[in-house]
Write an enzyme that holds these catalytic residues in place. Structure first.
Site, mmCIF file in Angstrom:
data_model
loop_
_atom_site.group_PDB
_atom_site.id
_atom_site.type_symbol
_atom_site.label_atom_id
_atom_site.label_comp_id
_atom_site.label_asym_id
_atom_site.label_seq_id
_atom_site.Cartn_x
_atom_site.Cartn_y
_atom_site.Cartn_z
ATOM 1 N N LYS A 113 -0.449 -1.834 -20.394
ATOM 2 C CA LYS A 113 -0.017 -0.514 -19.928
ATOM 3 C C LYS A 113 -0.168 0.555 -20.996
ATOM 4 O O LYS A 113 -0.462 1.711 -20.694
ATOM 5 C CB LYS A 113 1.441 -0.567 -19.447
ATOM 6 C CG LYS A 113 1.579 -1.291 -18.122
ATOM 7 C CD LYS A 113 2.882 -0.963 -17.418
ATOM 8 C CE LYS A 113 2.897 -1.565 -16.030
ATOM 9 N NZ LYS A 113 4.187 -1.493 -15.369
ATOM 10 N N LYS A 197 -5.578 -7.318 -10.965
ATOM 11 C CA LYS A 197 -4.555 -7.440 -9.922
ATOM 12 C C LYS A 197 -4.505 -6.174 -9.059
ATOM 13 O O LYS A 197 -4.838 -5.079 -9.539
ATOM 14 C CB LYS A 197 -3.187 -7.778 -10.526
ATOM 15 C CG LYS A 197 -2.474 -6.646 -11.160
ATOM 16 C CD LYS A 197 -1.019 -6.992 -11.478
ATOM 17 C CE LYS A 197 -0.390 -5.750 -12.079
ATOM 18 N NZ LYS A 197 0.980 -5.828 -12.449
ATOM 19 N N LYS A 200 -0.534 -0.401 -7.957
ATOM 20 C CA LYS A 200 -0.212 0.946 -7.467
ATOM 21 C C LYS A 200 -0.987 2.006 -8.218
ATOM 22 O O LYS A 200 -1.253 3.081 -7.706
ATOM 23 C CB LYS A 200 1.271 1.255 -7.741
ATOM 24 C CG LYS A 200 2.266 0.404 -7.027
ATOM 25 C CD LYS A 200 3.663 0.640 -7.641
ATOM 26 C CE LYS A 200 4.671 -0.325 -7.077
ATOM 27 N NZ LYS A 200 5.937 -0.340 -7.793
HETATM 28 P P1 TYM Z 1 6.686 -3.762 -9.865
HETATM 29 O O1 TYM Z 1 7.412 -2.600 -9.340
HETATM 30 O O2 TYM Z 1 5.424 -3.549 -10.630
HETATM 31 O O3 TYM Z 1 6.342 -4.767 -8.691
HETATM 32 C C1 TYM Z 1 7.347 -5.201 -7.793
HETATM 33 C C2 TYM Z 1 7.136 -6.663 -7.469
HETATM 34 O O4 TYM Z 1 5.828 -6.841 -6.906
HETATM 35 C C3 TYM Z 1 5.127 -7.849 -7.632
HETATM 36 N N1 TYM Z 1 3.707 -7.507 -7.655
HETATM 37 C C4 TYM Z 1 2.734 -8.353 -7.318
HETATM 38 N N2 TYM Z 1 2.781 -9.629 -6.890
HETATM 39 C C5 TYM Z 1 1.604 -10.223 -6.609
HETATM 40 N N3 TYM Z 1 0.398 -9.598 -6.749
HETATM 41 C C6 TYM Z 1 0.317 -8.320 -7.174
HETATM 42 N N4 TYM Z 1 -0.856 -7.708 -7.280
HETATM 43 C C7 TYM Z 1 1.525 -7.628 -7.483
HETATM 44 N N5 TYM Z 1 1.822 -6.381 -7.925
HETATM 45 C C8 TYM Z 1 3.151 -6.334 -8.025
HETATM 46 C C9 TYM Z 1 5.729 -7.820 -9.027
HETATM 47 O O5 TYM Z 1 5.508 -9.039 -9.700
HETATM 48 C C10 TYM Z 1 7.183 -7.577 -8.715
HETATM 49 O O6 TYM Z 1 7.834 -8.784 -8.397
HETATM 50 N N6 TYM Z 1 9.203 -5.154 -13.956
HETATM 51 C C11 TYM Z 1 9.191 -5.233 -12.510
HETATM 52 C C12 TYM Z 1 10.422 -4.664 -11.847
HETATM 53 C C13 TYM Z 1 11.722 -5.188 -12.357
HETATM 54 C C14 TYM Z 1 12.277 -6.456 -12.072
HETATM 55 C C15 TYM Z 1 13.540 -6.477 -12.727
HETATM 56 C C16 TYM Z 1 11.824 -7.556 -11.342
HETATM 57 C C17 TYM Z 1 12.599 -4.509 -13.149
HETATM 58 N N7 TYM Z 1 13.718 -5.298 -13.368
HETATM 59 C C18 TYM Z 1 14.349 -7.591 -12.685
HETATM 60 C C19 TYM Z 1 12.654 -8.678 -11.298
HETATM 61 C C20 TYM Z 1 13.900 -8.685 -11.959
HETATM 62 C C21 TYM Z 1 7.988 -4.438 -12.001
HETATM 63 O O7 TYM Z 1 7.465 -3.599 -12.665
HETATM 64 O O8 TYM Z 1 7.676 -4.695 -10.721
#
Ligand code: TYM
Length: 336
Positions: A113, A197, A200
């Site tokens: 990132k 991957k 967004k």
């Molecule tokens: P974020 O907002 O990027 O994504 C939310 C969830 O979607 C999953 N995800 C994917 N899974 C499979 N293939 C993909 N291409 C893909 N893109 C996104 C992510 O793995 C996630 O589960 N750091 C986290 C948010 C967070 C969090 C937490 C998660 C903050 N605190 C505590 C679990 C527990 C994030 O940026 O997710």
């Protein structure tokens, strides 16, 4: 033994897509019948990159809408936004003092990132995994459903829990969390490049299926999705070095809740155009009703605010009790 509790979070950064759905939200819905679940819209994580204040507010509502439209029951689960419960930030500071700089330096997502200009990234982006550990451990959650891209952050959460338990002589105070990652599709990849991957933030909208895409757009995106010249194989060995094919076949299996073997049986030997039209149909059948429901829910912001208010109150009650214990363990006193 810790009581079983699920925690997970999604950033309100817009463009929620099929990766978020298959990698995370679909599993949130399945888990609500088995565990006590806490689902958080992690707005404090979102501001590690610059956000437009107006868009941030509307993206929080859009994320709640996506949860409810996907089938999460707001009566049964705690659904709230991170900024409503100040204890997340307080515990994150404590974990900034527990985690080691060397641990942060190993985080691959930070490197990706921050890109080439690491010196210019926010400090928040670097210590992001400590806030994530705080989110989870504030509720003493035992299980965390996420996509595979979050696995390293959960390993760090486990390291923080172990070090805290050890440093403060409070054996087993924080649970050692179990990641729950989909076996069918741990990582949904871009429709344009099977090595990246689905994301967004990818510039090309053609690289992802957004939850709010309509039928025609989904058809068009799947039609244009990159593939290779071979046909669909009849067994898993036929997928070697075929990243795009693996991705589309895994999406089909996951969205239909079937095993890969079943996809090989149904399509083995057939060409991609036959498969792609079935894949579009499946995605449209699952995703369009979610998108339509999101659009409907977004017209009723009071309803969405009420969910967040109730969820934040309930999350805050758990957080307050646990943070008090944590302060006590560390020797911190709140006189006000
Ligand atoms: P974020 O907002 O990027 O994504 C939310 C969830 O979607 C999953 N995800 C994917 N899974 C499979 N293939 C993909 N291409 C893909 N893109 C996104 C992510 O793995 C996630 O589960 N750091 C986290 C948010 C967070 C969090 C937490 C998660 C903050 N605190 C505590 C679990 C527990 C994030 O940026 O997710």
């Amino acid at each position: 033994m810790h009581k079983k509790r699920v925690f997970s979070g999604v950033q309100p950064t817009g463009n929620l897509h099929l990766g978020n759905y298959l990698g995370a939200i679909k599993n949130f819905v399945e888990l609500q019948n088995k565990f006590e679940c806490v689902y958080c819209i992690v707005d404090l994580h979102a501001i590690t990159n610059r956000q437009d204040p107006k868009e941030l507010k509307s993206n929080v509502l859009e994320t709640v809408a996506s949860f409810v439209a996907s089938g999460l029951n707001s009566e049964k689960n705690i659904i709230f936004n991170q900024a409503s419960v100040a204890a997340h930030s307080e515990l994150a500071w404590i974990f900034n003092c527990v985690a080691r700089i060397g641990w942060m330096n190993r985080m691959t997502q930070f490197k990706e990132k921050a890109g080439a200009n690491k010196e210019n990234a926010s400090v928040g982006l670097m210590v992001y995994p400590n806030l994530m550990a705080a989110d989870i451990l504030l509720y003493k959650a035992t299980h965390v459903p996420v996509g595979e891209d979050q696995k390293q952050h959960l390993e760090l959460t486990r390291d923080i829990a172990k070090k805290f338990n050890n440093d403060f002589n409070c054996d087993n105070y924080f649970p050692i969390v179990e990641p729950l990652i989909s076996k069918e599709i741990p990582r949904v990849m871009s429709l344009r490049d099977g090595k990246k991957k689905m994301s967004k933030s990818e510039d090309s909208d053609m690289s992802r299926i957004n939850l709010k895409d309509d039928k025609d757009l989904i058809e068009q995106k799947i039609k244009k999705a990159k593939t290779d010249n071979d046909s669909i194989p009849s067994e898993v060995n036929g997928l070697k070095n075929r990243d795009e094919a693996i991705n589309l076949i895994s999406i089909y299996a996951s969205i239909n809740n079937i095993k890969l073997e079943q996809v090989f049986k149904e399509f083995g030997g057939k060409n991609f155009s036959t498969f792609k039209s079935k894949l579009s149909e499946s995605i449209i059948e699952k995703i369009c009703p979610i998108g339509d429901e999101m659009k409907k829910l977004l017209k009723d912001s009071k309803y969405l605010h009420d969910i967040l208010k109730k969820g934040s109150k309930n999350a805050g009650l758990i957080a307050k009790i646990n943070l008090k214990e944590i302060y006590e363990i560390i020797g911190l006193t709140k006189f006000s």
